[in-house]
Write an enzyme that holds these catalytic residues in place. Structure first.
Site, PDB file in Angstrom:
ATOM      1  CD  GLU A  88       9.187  14.150   3.309  1.00 36.20           C
ATOM      2  OE1 GLU A  88       8.894  13.148   2.625  1.00 36.20           O
ATOM      3  OE2 GLU A  88       8.755  14.172   4.551  1.00 36.20           O
TER       4      GLU A  88
ATOM      5  CB  CYS B 199      12.610  11.834   5.137  1.00 34.26           C
ATOM      6  SG  CYS B 199      11.869  10.747   3.781  1.00 34.26           S
TER       7      CYS B 199
HETATM    8  N1  THU Z   1       5.658   9.347   3.175  1.00 33.91           N
HETATM    9  C1  THU Z   1       6.173  10.396   2.715  1.00 33.91           C
HETATM   10  O1  THU Z   1       6.188  10.630   1.536  1.00 33.91           O
HETATM   11  N2  THU Z   1       7.024  11.232   3.484  1.00 33.91           N
HETATM   12  C2  THU Z   1       6.894  11.024   5.011  1.00 33.91           C
HETATM   13  O2  THU Z   1       7.773  11.819   5.648  1.00 33.91           O
HETATM   14  C3  THU Z   1       6.136  10.224   5.379  1.00 33.91           C
HETATM   15  C4  THU Z   1       5.527   9.027   4.928  1.00 33.91           C
HETATM   16  C5  THU Z   1       4.542   8.400   2.475  1.00 33.91           C
HETATM   17  C6  THU Z   1       5.517   7.149   2.410  1.00 33.91           C
HETATM   18  C7  THU Z   1       4.187   6.171   2.115  1.00 33.91           C
HETATM   19  O3  THU Z   1       4.049   6.219   0.705  1.00 33.91           O
HETATM   20  C8  THU Z   1       2.896   6.800   2.793  1.00 33.91           C
HETATM   21  O4  THU Z   1       3.545   8.372   2.966  1.00 33.91           O
HETATM   22  C9  THU Z   1       2.522   6.434   4.027  1.00 33.91           C
HETATM   23  O5  THU Z   1       3.550   6.148   4.991  1.00 33.91           O
END
Ligand code: THU
Length: 136
Positions: free
Chosen positions: A56, A94
């Site tokens: 995000e 985020c």
């Molecule tokens: N992650 C995201 O990209 N967006 C979120 O809102 C939740 C978590 C990613 C971060 C990390 O690379 C992986 O998911 C595990 O936490």
């Protein structure tokens, strides 16, 4: 309710670009701005774990750095690598970053796929949030 099939499909596509060798959790996002342009993002992890950037925020930073200031909607798709998608909600960091540019009518689409998604109003995702208005 608007049709967010295209945005959901773009988020699911962006998920395939995730760089997530440490968690194995892949996330994609597609951010629709008031200009009508769409910015996609994926999570990009780092061997220094806290430096990781979520999907995000990748999309948000791309948009803002291209001059966007008002957001219409964001679609998010996430799952463990190779697994079928589940509903994956944005993390707290985020939510806070999106709040900087989210208008009253900003919507969040949580997509399992292009055909299976939930639509939320921003106030449901971040109720009682702290934002620019609080700094007057
Ligand atoms: N992650 C995201 O990209 N967006 C979120 O809102 C939740 C978590 C990613 C971060 C990390 O690379 C992986 O998911 C595990 O936490």
């Amino acid at each position: 309710m608007k049709d967010y099939k295209q945005l959901a499909a773009l988020a699911a596509e962006a998920k395939d670009r995730a760089y997530a060798p440490y968690s194995g959790f892949h996330v994609g996002a597609a951010l629709l701005c008031e200009s009508g342009r769409i910015y996609i993002g994926c999570n990009v992890e780092s061997a220094a774990f806290p430096a990781t950037v979520c999907a995000e925020r990748t999309a948000l930073l791309k948009a803002v750095s291209e001059g966007e200031r008002k957001l219409k909607a964001i679609a998010v798709a996430g799952s463990k690598s190779g697994a079928e998608g589940d509903y994956c909600y944005p993390c707290g960091v985020c939510r806070q970053m999106l709040n900087e540019f989210a208008g009253e009518d900003f919507e969040v689409i949580i997509a399992k796929s292009a055909d299976d998604y939930r639509v939320h109003k921003w106030a449901e995702i971040l109720p009682f949030g702290f934002g620019p208005k609080d700094l007057g």
